[in-house]
Every structure is written in C-alpha cells, then in structure tokens.
Motif scaffolding. Sequence first.
Motif, short mmCIF file in Angstrom:
data_model
loop_
_atom_site.label_atom_id
_atom_site.label_comp_id
_atom_site.label_asym_id
_atom_site.label_seq_id
_atom_site.Cartn_x
_atom_site.Cartn_y
_atom_site.Cartn_z
N ILE A 179 0.94 -1.15 -0.03
CA ILE A 179 -0.05 -0.17 -0.12
C ILE A 179 0.73 1.10 -0.09
N GLU A 180 1.81 1.20 0.82
CA GLU A 180 2.79 2.36 0.95
C GLU A 180 3.65 2.67 -0.37
N LYS A 181 3.62 1.47 -1.01
CA LYS A 181 4.60 1.88 -2.50
C LYS A 181 3.70 2.29 -3.34
N HIS A 182 2.49 2.54 -3.23
CA HIS A 182 1.49 3.19 -4.33
C HIS A 182 1.39 4.76 -3.77
N ASP A 183 2.13 5.64 -4.09
CA ASP A 183 2.19 6.93 -3.50
C ASP A 183 1.82 7.99 -4.53
N GLU A 184 1.04 7.54 -5.44
CA GLU A 184 0.45 8.26 -6.34
C GLU A 184 -0.42 9.22 -5.94
N SER A 185 -0.88 10.71 -6.17
CA SER A 185 -1.70 11.48 -5.67
C SER A 185 -3.06 11.56 -6.69
N VAL A 186 -3.92 10.40 -6.55
CA VAL A 186 -5.13 10.76 -7.40
C VAL A 186 -6.35 11.12 -6.53
N LEU A 187 -6.28 10.92 -5.28
CA LEU A 187 -7.32 11.32 -4.48
C LEU A 187 -6.81 12.34 -3.43
N SER A 188 -7.61 13.54 -3.35
CA SER A 188 -7.14 14.41 -2.40
C SER A 188 -7.55 13.89 -0.80
N ARG A 189 -7.18 14.49 0.15
CA ARG A 189 -7.55 14.13 1.47
C ARG A 189 -8.95 14.54 1.69
N PHE A 190 -9.42 15.47 0.94
CA PHE A 190 -10.90 15.93 1.07
C PHE A 190 -11.84 14.78 0.63
N GLN A 191 -11.60 14.12 -0.53
CA GLN A 191 -12.03 13.13 -1.35
C GLN A 191 -12.03 11.87 -0.61
N ILE A 192 -10.94 11.64 -0.13
CA ILE A 192 -10.38 10.34 0.85
C ILE A 192 -11.59 10.46 2.11
N LYS A 193 -11.84 11.55 2.57
CA LYS A 193 -12.69 11.84 3.71
C LYS A 193 -14.16 11.68 3.18
N GLY A 194 -14.44 12.10 2.00
CA GLY A 194 -15.98 12.07 1.61
C GLY A 194 -16.19 10.61 1.27
N ILE A 195 -15.32 10.01 0.56
CA ILE A 195 -15.49 8.41 0.31
C ILE A 195 -15.86 7.66 1.64
N SER A 196 -14.88 7.97 2.70
CA SER A 196 -14.81 7.38 3.93
C SER A 196 -16.42 7.44 4.59
#
Length: 247
Positions: free
Chosen positions: A161-178
């Motif tokens: 998981i940590e090896k995949h460090d691309e920035s596709v989702l913002s922290r705001f989007q991660i929070k919204g999906i969660s």
Amino acid sequence: MSYLLLLFIVMVILASSPSFKGKIGERKVKYYLSKLNPDRYVVLHDVLLPSQNGKTTQIDHVVLSGAGIFVIETKNYQGWIYGSERSKKWTQVIYKRKQSFHNPLHQNYGHIKAIENLIGSQIQPPYYSVIAFDPRSTIKKMDITSPQSFVIHSNQLVELIEKHDESVLSRFQIKGISERLKSRMIVENKAAKAHIKQVRVDQQEKKRIVNSGVCPKCGNSLVTRNRKDGTGTFKGCSNFPNCRFIA
C-alpha cells in the motif's frame, strides 16, 4: 467425561472450523493495517454494504489512500496455493491433500462493484484488488495479468500500500468516500446473518443455472472449450470476451 476435557474438545472443534480460521486471519490483517499512518490512510474493517437487487456484500478490509482504494480479501490458508486470474477455482495443497476454493479475485470484483455503486460516477479512483494469504502459506506461480490485482502474504500489505504513493485522491475526497461508505455500512447482527443465508441461496441458484447450460452473469449459453495446457475442457460463456464467466 470431565468438564475441562469437554471444554478442550469444544475448543479444538471451534478452532478447526473455517469461520473461526477466517476470523483469525482477519484479525492478523487488522493488526498489520494498524501500522499505516492514520494521517494518510483511512482503514475500514468487516464492511457489510448493500449490493445490487437489494442484496448485501461483505468486505474484509478497505483502505482509502491518495493512490486509490485497496479492497482486501483475507484467506487464512496454509500450504501451497495455486491459481490464475481467470480460473473459477484455485487450489490449496496441504499435507499432500488437495482442495479447491472459489477464485477470490472474482469474489473481490463483486466487492469493488458494490463500492463503485455507492460512490457514484463523480469520483472514479483506481481500485486495487488484493488477496492476502497467511504468511505461512506458499504462493506458487500465479497467472495474474491485471496490474491492479495482487496476491500476497498478509504481512506484505503495508509495504504494498505504501509503495503506491500516487496522488489521485485528495484528502478531502478520501474523507468524503470514507463518510459515504460508513453511512451505508450495515452493522445489525440480523443483517449479517441474512447476508450469510443469502450467499448460500445465491450459490445454489448459480449452480442450477450453470447446470442448465446458461451463463449466470449475462444469460448467454455456455460452450465447451479446451484448456490451453491440454489438461481437459471447461465451460465458458459464448459471449467471450465481453463476458469472461468460467464454470
């Protein structure tokens, strides 16, 4: 028979049951995932979500990250594990005894579709299908062609998981999906029991449809095909490659 002896026998029987072993495997994975930085990742466990046609689907673990969504299926199996991305069944060999089990990548595909349906089309993040086996197992040669499908040991999860460090989702989007997933999670015990019953009914109905020569995914007819390695034949959907169902 003494009480202690009876208690010991009961504990041995419980410890050997598939459901108990499954829970042990899920707890191990839960421990490994707890090592992820909570400022960067959102981790959900034992996610029971509504699926299509009023049904439900149970997901062992979901990890939301900037790189996308990791959907993790835990298999607390030991021994040698054989399989391929397209095969219907995988094989476990332990103490010279073989037994087959449903392809967990196919199972995880249904989990991913359930999450996609809940999130909607406004956000379309990458999905990573991860099958995590017990570290004591030996994962033999796997024919996996999808770059977003992984078959690993559970103690390798954090590194993957940590090896995949691309920035596709913002922290705001991660929070919204969660929050979206949490709001739709089914936590009632009655619903969980109904889910187990539903899975059994679905498996029986799928078997009946296949036996009648019909593809349970798209409704087209099943045809007999030869295996590439010359080991025999299998039933596949006549609508291939649009439908990749294999019986």
